[in-house]
Design an enzyme around this catalytic site. Sequence first.
Site, PDB file in Angstrom:
ATOM      1  N   LYS A  77      -0.274  17.079 -14.124  1.00  0.00           N
ATOM      2  CA  LYS A  77      -1.663  16.976 -14.548  1.00  0.00           C
ATOM      3  C   LYS A  77      -1.749  16.742 -16.048  1.00  0.00           C
ATOM      4  O   LYS A  77      -0.762  16.428 -16.699  1.00  0.00           O
ATOM      5  CB  LYS A  77      -2.431  18.233 -14.132  1.00  0.00           C
ATOM      6  N   HIS A  95      -4.848   9.374 -14.670  1.00  0.00           N
ATOM      7  CA  HIS A  95      -6.259   9.106 -14.369  1.00  0.00           C
ATOM      8  C   HIS A  95      -6.920   8.352 -15.522  1.00  0.00           C
ATOM      9  O   HIS A  95      -7.981   8.731 -16.013  1.00  0.00           O
ATOM     10  CB  HIS A  95      -7.007  10.408 -14.077  1.00  0.00           C
ATOM     11  N   ARG A 129       2.026   0.063  -2.035  1.00  0.00           N
ATOM     12  CA  ARG A 129       1.916   1.386  -1.435  1.00  0.00           C
ATOM     13  C   ARG A 129       2.608   2.408  -2.319  1.00  0.00           C
ATOM     14  O   ARG A 129       3.733   2.195  -2.779  1.00  0.00           O
ATOM     15  CB  ARG A 129       2.533   1.396  -0.038  1.00  0.00           C
ATOM     16  N   ARG A 130       1.926   3.535  -2.551  1.00  0.00           N
ATOM     17  CA  ARG A 130       2.477   4.554  -3.436  1.00  0.00           C
ATOM     18  C   ARG A 130       3.765   5.133  -2.873  1.00  0.00           C
ATOM     19  O   ARG A 130       3.893   5.383  -1.670  1.00  0.00           O
ATOM     20  CB  ARG A 130       1.448   5.649  -3.667  1.00  0.00           C
ATOM     21  N   ARG A 189      -2.891   8.428   3.767  1.00  0.00           N
ATOM     22  CA  ARG A 189      -2.188   9.710   3.717  1.00  0.00           C
ATOM     23  C   ARG A 189      -3.155  10.889   3.747  1.00  0.00           C
ATOM     24  O   ARG A 189      -2.997  11.839   4.507  1.00  0.00           O
ATOM     25  CB  ARG A 189      -1.320   9.802   2.452  1.00  0.00           C
ATOM     26  N   ASP A 209     -12.384   3.973   8.813  1.00  0.00           N
ATOM     27  CA  ASP A 209     -11.589   3.372   7.749  1.00  0.00           C
ATOM     28  C   ASP A 209     -12.276   2.077   7.336  1.00  0.00           C
ATOM     29  O   ASP A 209     -13.503   1.959   7.430  1.00  0.00           O
ATOM     30  CB  ASP A 209     -10.137   3.168   8.198  1.00  0.00           C
TER      31      ASP A 209
END
Length: 353
Positions: A77, A95, A129-130, A189, A209
């Site tokens: 964080k 972020h 994709r992560r 996810r 979705d």
Amino acid sequence: MTELHLWLRHETRRTERRTPIVPADAGRLTGSGVTVTVEDSPQRVFPVEEYEAAGCRVAAPVSWASAPADTVILGLKELPEQPYALTHRHIFFGHAYKSQPGAAGLLRRFTAGGGTLLDLEYLVDDHGRRLAAFGFWAGYLGAALAVLQHRGRLTAPLVPTGKEELDQVLRPAAGDADLRALVIGALGRSGRGARVALRAAGVEPTCWDLAETRALDRPALLAHDVLVNAVLATTPVPPFLRERDLDDPGRRLRTVCDVTCDVGSPLNVLPVYDHVTDWAEPVRRLRKEPRLDLIAIDNLPSLLPRESSADFSAALTPQLLDFHTGGAWGRCRERFLTAIRETAVMEGESRGD
């Protein structure tokens, strides 16, 4: 290949108990020739002695600023406000690329020090994709808290627990009324985690979705008791909830959990609140009559710190072992450089340069 020195920092947020690397995986790294320094942390769910036993060095909390220049600082964080100028390469969730509050300020700190942000949100494969994410557990916790709130069993302040303990209070009890739950972003996810938690609570959710949100059926959305938003928007889309929807006299919706917490961003799909909630006060009442409660906690997985850390670490460790090979890390760096350029252009325009 230049030796990699990772520095696992203490998280200064008091409610953050997770870690991106668990001791067992730290042992994998040190066994592969990676130097790992771990800051002591009174709140990390794994004690520093377990890292030391895995071959890691130990340092004092928040001492990373004095680490050698080629050290890679690893966290989850936000960074503390000092030092202002960031000189190292940092890996964490910044972020900072979707115009969130404080984003420009963070990027200015990297510009001032010549450092680099390798944002974990943008550590992706060739298809975007992560590669390492807390999404499943974020969705699981979000749905679990929403059900507990709706059933009158959510107590504050929230405290970290284990999955078995959470599931015990999540299971339906005598007297629990049937509830209709909707998960938006159900195929990702976070959506998958939300669906698993709802089923543990005895609820079979409605799952939406992309196909269902292209032409949003707002009356159908408002006809559910619980809404779990697990959508991570990458381009602007029409909001799922608007202020006027909250005042709809036919609204059945009573509890909303925003797992994504994109508050303040132009990509926010729930622009009906202006600040997140937290462990001390997890629920904010948006409307009194008919009641509508909001849960919007931006570090949900830290409530299950062992399970979520172990999953994340298992995915991140192979990427750290390939740190110098470019690929995903190269894409992270390019995204950072693009953000720096975009910020400079916007600030120049605002000054009339």
